[in-house]
Design a protein around this motif. Structure first.
Motif, PDB file in Angstrom:
ATOM      1  N   PHE A 146       2.258   4.215  -8.149  1.00 16.43           N
ATOM      2  CA  PHE A 146       1.452   5.020  -9.708  1.00 16.43           C
ATOM      3  C   PHE A 146       1.840   4.483 -11.141  1.00 16.43           C
ATOM      4  CE2 PHE A 146       3.459   8.513 -12.216  1.00 16.43           C
ATOM      5  CZ  PHE A 146       2.278   9.487 -12.187  1.00 16.43           C
ATOM      6  N   LEU A 147       3.009   3.099 -11.161  1.00 14.58           N
ATOM      7  CA  LEU A 147       2.810   2.697 -12.353  1.00 14.58           C
ATOM      8  C   LEU A 147       1.586   1.637 -12.956  1.00 14.58           C
ATOM      9  CD1 LEU A 147       6.670   1.405 -11.855  1.00 14.58           C
ATOM     10  CD2 LEU A 147       5.737   3.221 -13.868  1.00 14.58           C
ATOM     11  N   ALA A 148       1.438   0.972 -11.787  1.00 15.31           N
ATOM     12  CA  ALA A 148      -0.739   0.302 -11.609  1.00 15.31           C
ATOM     13  C   ALA A 148      -1.540   1.314 -12.239  1.00 15.31           C
ATOM     14  CB  ALA A 148       0.010  -0.576 -10.664  1.00 15.31           C
ATOM     15  N   GLY A 149      -1.143   2.602 -11.848  1.00 13.49           N
ATOM     16  CA  GLY A 149      -2.757   3.543 -11.690  1.00 13.49           C
ATOM     17  C   GLY A 149      -2.906   3.995 -10.720  1.00 13.49           C
ATOM     18  N   SER A 184      -6.503   5.937   3.187  1.00 13.05           N
ATOM     19  CA  SER A 184      -6.504   6.852   3.410  1.00 13.05           C
ATOM     20  C   SER A 184      -6.101   7.751   4.865  1.00 13.05           C
ATOM     21  CB  SER A 184      -7.585   6.869   3.470  1.00 13.05           C
ATOM     22  OG  SER A 184      -7.984   6.049   4.377  1.00 13.05           O
ATOM     23  N   GLY A 185      -5.733   8.815   5.242  1.00 10.62           N
ATOM     24  CA  GLY A 185      -5.673   9.102   6.756  1.00 10.62           C
ATOM     25  C   GLY A 185      -4.368   8.629   7.104  1.00 10.62           C
ATOM     26  N   SER A 186      -3.156   8.612   6.542  1.00  8.44           N
ATOM     27  CA  SER A 186      -1.563   8.773   6.873  1.00  8.44           C
ATOM     28  C   SER A 186      -0.859   9.792   7.644  1.00  8.44           C
ATOM     29  CB  SER A 186      -0.199   8.702   4.728  1.00  8.44           C
ATOM     30  OG  SER A 186      -1.770   7.428   3.974  1.00  8.44           O
ATOM     31  N   ASP A 201       0.960  -1.093   0.088  1.00  7.42           N
ATOM     32  CA  ASP A 201      -0.053   0.047  -0.222  1.00  7.42           C
ATOM     33  C   ASP A 201       1.029   1.480   0.113  1.00  7.42           C
ATOM     34  OD1 ASP A 201      -2.644  -1.893  -0.046  1.00  7.42           O
ATOM     35  OD2 ASP A 201      -2.123  -1.538   2.672  1.00  7.42           O
ATOM     36  N   CYS A 202       0.559   2.486  -1.086  1.00  4.98           N
ATOM     37  CA  CYS A 202       1.255   3.327  -0.626  1.00  4.98           C
ATOM     38  C   CYS A 202       1.112   4.256   0.841  1.00  4.98           C
ATOM     39  CB  CYS A 202       0.420   4.425  -1.655  1.00  4.98           C
ATOM     40  SG  CYS A 202       1.694   5.521  -2.027  1.00  4.98           S
ATOM     41  N   ASP A 203       1.536   4.769   1.450  1.00  5.07           N
ATOM     42  CA  ASP A 203       1.673   4.796   2.487  1.00  5.07           C
ATOM     43  C   ASP A 203       1.852   6.559   2.628  1.00  5.07           C
ATOM     44  OD1 ASP A 203       0.658   2.495   4.680  1.00  5.07           O
ATOM     45  OD2 ASP A 203       2.227   1.955   3.682  1.00  5.07           O
ATOM     46  N   ASP A 204       2.557   6.938   1.774  1.00  7.71           N
ATOM     47  CA  ASP A 204       2.693   8.465   1.429  1.00  7.71           C
ATOM     48  C   ASP A 204       1.088   9.426   1.607  1.00  7.71           C
ATOM     49  OD1 ASP A 204       4.242  11.473   0.389  1.00  7.71           O
ATOM     50  OD2 ASP A 204       5.686  10.556  -0.174  1.00  7.71           O
ATOM     51  N   PRO A 205       1.478  10.456   2.354  1.00  7.27           N
ATOM     52  CA  PRO A 205      -0.147  11.223   2.333  1.00  7.27           C
ATOM     53  C   PRO A 205      -0.085  11.804   0.832  1.00  7.27           C
ATOM     54  CG  PRO A 205       1.614  12.330   4.100  1.00  7.27           C
ATOM     55  CD  PRO A 205       2.356  10.869   3.296  1.00  7.27           C
ATOM     56  N   ASP A 206       1.149  12.262   0.092  1.00 11.51           N
ATOM     57  CA  ASP A 206       0.938  13.174  -1.040  1.00 11.51           C
ATOM     58  C   ASP A 206       0.368  12.271  -1.904  1.00 11.51           C
ATOM     59  OD1 ASP A 206       2.120  15.433   0.291  1.00 11.51           O
ATOM     60  OD2 ASP A 206       4.492  14.549   0.242  1.00 11.51           O
ATOM     61  N   PHE A 207      -0.244  11.410  -1.648  1.00 12.75           N
ATOM     62  CA  PHE A 207      -0.810  10.547  -3.007  1.00 12.75           C
ATOM     63  C   PHE A 207      -2.161  10.302  -2.026  1.00 12.75           C
ATOM     64  CE2 PHE A 207       3.644   9.893  -4.011  1.00 12.75           C
ATOM     65  CZ  PHE A 207       3.850  10.135  -5.156  1.00 12.75           C
ATOM     66  N   ARG A 221       5.379  10.894   4.602  1.00 17.71           N
ATOM     67  CA  ARG A 221       5.737  11.452   2.988  1.00 17.71           C
ATOM     68  C   ARG A 221       7.293  11.159   3.043  1.00 17.71           C
ATOM     69  NH1 ARG A 221       3.491  16.456   5.148  1.00 17.71           N
ATOM     70  NH2 ARG A 221       2.121  16.028   3.014  1.00 17.71           N
ATOM     71  N   LEU A 222       6.863  11.117   1.396  1.00 18.64           N
ATOM     72  CA  LEU A 222       8.904  10.757   1.414  1.00 18.64           C
ATOM     73  C   LEU A 222       9.158   9.693   2.084  1.00 18.64           C
ATOM     74  CD1 LEU A 222       9.780  13.780   0.645  1.00 18.64           C
ATOM     75  CD2 LEU A 222       9.344  12.347  -1.067  1.00 18.64           C
ATOM     76  N   GLY A 223       8.319   8.561   2.194  1.00 16.98           N
ATOM     77  CA  GLY A 223       9.278   7.664   3.037  1.00 16.98           C
ATOM     78  C   GLY A 223       8.215   6.294   3.041  1.00 16.98           C
ATOM     79  N   ASP A 224       7.979   6.286   1.710  1.00 19.07           N
ATOM     80  CA  ASP A 224       6.880   4.778   0.673  1.00 19.07           C
ATOM     81  C   ASP A 224       7.691   4.577  -0.544  1.00 19.07           C
ATOM     82  OD1 ASP A 224       6.094   2.256   1.200  1.00 19.07           O
ATOM     83  OD2 ASP A 224       3.781   2.751   1.236  1.00 19.07           O
ATOM     84  N   ALA A 225       8.711   4.844  -0.722  1.00 20.21           N
ATOM     85  CA  ALA A 225       9.514   4.843  -2.202  1.00 20.21           C
ATOM     86  C   ALA A 225       8.183   3.568  -2.708  1.00 20.21           C
ATOM     87  CB  ALA A 225      10.070   5.171  -2.598  1.00 20.21           C
ATOM     88  N   SER A 226       8.795   2.732  -2.766  1.00 24.21           N
ATOM     89  CA  SER A 226       8.807   1.269  -3.430  1.00 24.21           C
ATOM     90  C   SER A 226       7.010   1.010  -4.044  1.00 24.21           C
ATOM     91  CB  SER A 226       9.426   0.103  -2.823  1.00 24.21           C
ATOM     92  OG  SER A 226      11.178   0.285  -2.843  1.00 24.21           O
ATOM     93  N   ASP A 227       6.230   1.109  -2.316  1.00 27.35           N
ATOM     94  CA  ASP A 227       4.831   0.583  -2.683  1.00 27.35           C
ATOM     95  C   ASP A 227       4.199   2.074  -3.358  1.00 27.35           C
ATOM     96  OD1 ASP A 227       4.844  -2.010  -0.712  1.00 27.35           O
ATOM     97  OD2 ASP A 227       4.408  -0.486   0.708  1.00 27.35           O
TER      98      ASP A 227
END
Length: 429
Positions: free
Chosen positions: A288-291, A270-272, A257-263, A277-283
């Motif tokens: 993002f690539l999966a849309g 939700s509610g990350s 799961d993407c845990d960066d609140p900027d996404f 922020r900037l701490g879950d790059a791989s996910d």
């Protein structure tokens, strides 16, 4: 007339026995049911509010908090024949799995005995909002209670998705090979060519393999999991190369799961927490690539209020079921499931002056942050949910509050609630 009914009943029973069949079991008697007490807010209003029952005599909106708390109404409706136990109705329709056949496991989960079933093998209104495979067969007491109450059932198994190494992509003999679109009609998704032909089956290996890896196509037979992105994989890759995803130093890296609140998006939590922020790059890059995620834009802050959709079960019933509003036009029972899901009712009622948007949900409220929290007693961090990036104290409301709130967490999630209060995502009720 009563004698005639009695005679017909006896004749029916004789016919059943003559046919070599057993008569169905009689419904449970009222004396065998623990109706509880009348401690519900909606007790003695002429409707049964206990979600263990269903039928014409039951309220239209039911919540688990009212289990065994509307005794007078439910007993009267049961004796009048206008409601039945949910488990009896379910048995009559489809014979769900018997409790004795289910291995509930133990209570070794971190979330055991919190009033919600955290075992992802189940589904229903009695389930926790976030489920982990780690909790399979580890929340026995909660899940057994919810199963017996009829608020969860065993979920249907989800078919496994074919691993990329198990797919024969073929070769690159297609006329359209290596054009950054998959032309093999065995696949579907945003990474596909617009008009794939049967002659290109197994003939566009490089493009299709890359798109499958990026998550922009899926096998047609597994189309229910088709990627949500509508952007060609090569374009997403180019965009991703321009985004600073940071690193994997956050609290929840590499968990899918993407845990960066900027996404935002279905692939984002939700509610990350701000700390992620900037701490879950791989996910986040993978999502993002999966849309399934996109970067927030300035339009997410301020701007027009988002009423959402009409996906609620109670949409278009003349009452607003979205708890972001307040006023006489609101439904009497509100659920997190209906947030942003009753747009037509809520918009119409707001325009009519019957309801208004709660202050903390107004688009411009967050722009006033940081808010002074010096006069608020946030308590301590003794909650088992403290420091998870969401405020679990039921004294607060707003987008920064957890979906499920417990009285035991009152004044017990200080760090999360203070941060959210100062950020303008919660206020005191």
């Amino acid at each position: 007339m009563r004698a005639i009914h009695k005679g017909l009943g006896g004749a029916s029973l004789v016919l059943v026995l003559m046919a070599g069949l057993s008569a169905p079991a009689l419904a449970q008697a009222a004396t065998d049911i623990d109706f509880g007490d009348d401690s519900s807010e909606w007790a003695e209003d002429g409707e049964c509010d206990d979600p263990r029952f269903s039928g014409a005599g039951a309220a239209s909106e039911l919540v688990d908090d009212d289990i065994a708390r509307d005794a007078t109404d439910c007993r009267a409706a049961f004796e009048a024949g206008t409601i039945t136990l949910v488990e009896e109705a379910a048995t009559a329709v489809g014979e769900p799995a018997a409790e004795a056949e289910i291995e509930f496991g133990d209570d070794s989960s971190d979330w055991a005995r919190d009033g919600e079933c955290d075992d992802p093998r189940f589904a229903g209104t009695g389930m926790a909002s976030e489920l982990l495979d780690d909790d399979i067969a580890r929340d026995a007491s909660d899940c057994r209670a919810a199963f017996e109450a009829g608020t969860i059932t065993l979920a249907e198994a989800v078919p496994a998705i074919t691993a990329i190494d198990d797919i024969d992509f073929g070769d690159d003999s297609s006329e359209w090979a290596k054009d950054q679109e998959c032309d093999d009609p065995r696949f579907v998704g945003a990474g596909m060519a617009s008009d794939p032909l049967d002659e290109d089956i197994l003939s566009d290996a490089s493009d299709c393999r890359q798109a499958y890896e990026d998550g922009t196509i899926a096998l047609a037979e597994e189309a229910t999991r088709a990627p949500s992105s509508q952007v060609v994989a090569s374009v997403l890759e180019a965009l991703a190369n321009r985004i600073d995803f940071g690193d994997d130093s956050g609290s929840w890296p590499n968990d899918g799961d993407c845990d960066d609140p900027d996404f935002v998006g279905p692939g984002a939590i939700s509610g990350s927490a701000e700390s992620d922020r900037l701490g879950d790059a791989s996910d986040c890059r993978a999502a993002f690539l999966a849309g399934t995620v996109s970067l927030k834009s300035g339009s997410n802050f301020g701007g027009p209020f988002d009423y959402g959709s009409d996906d609620s079960e109670w949409a278009n019933d003349g009452q607003c079921d979205d708890w972001r509003f307040t006023g006489p036009g609101m439904a009497k029972k509100l659920s997190a499931d209906d947030t942003m899901a009753d747009a037509s009712d809520c918009r119409a009622l707001e325009q009519a002056g019957e309801i208004s948007i709660k202050q903390v949900y107004q688009p411009d409220y967050v722009l006033g942050a940081p808010y002074d929290s010096s006069e608020v007693d946030f308590g301590d961090n003794s909650s088992s949910y403290s420091d998870d990036g969401q405020c679990d104290d039921p004294r607060f409301e707003g987008p920064g509050v957890a979906t499920t709130l417990l009285d035991s967490d009152r004044m017990a999630d200080a760090n999360d609630c203070r941060a959210a209060f100062e950020a303008g995502t919660i206020i005191l009720r």
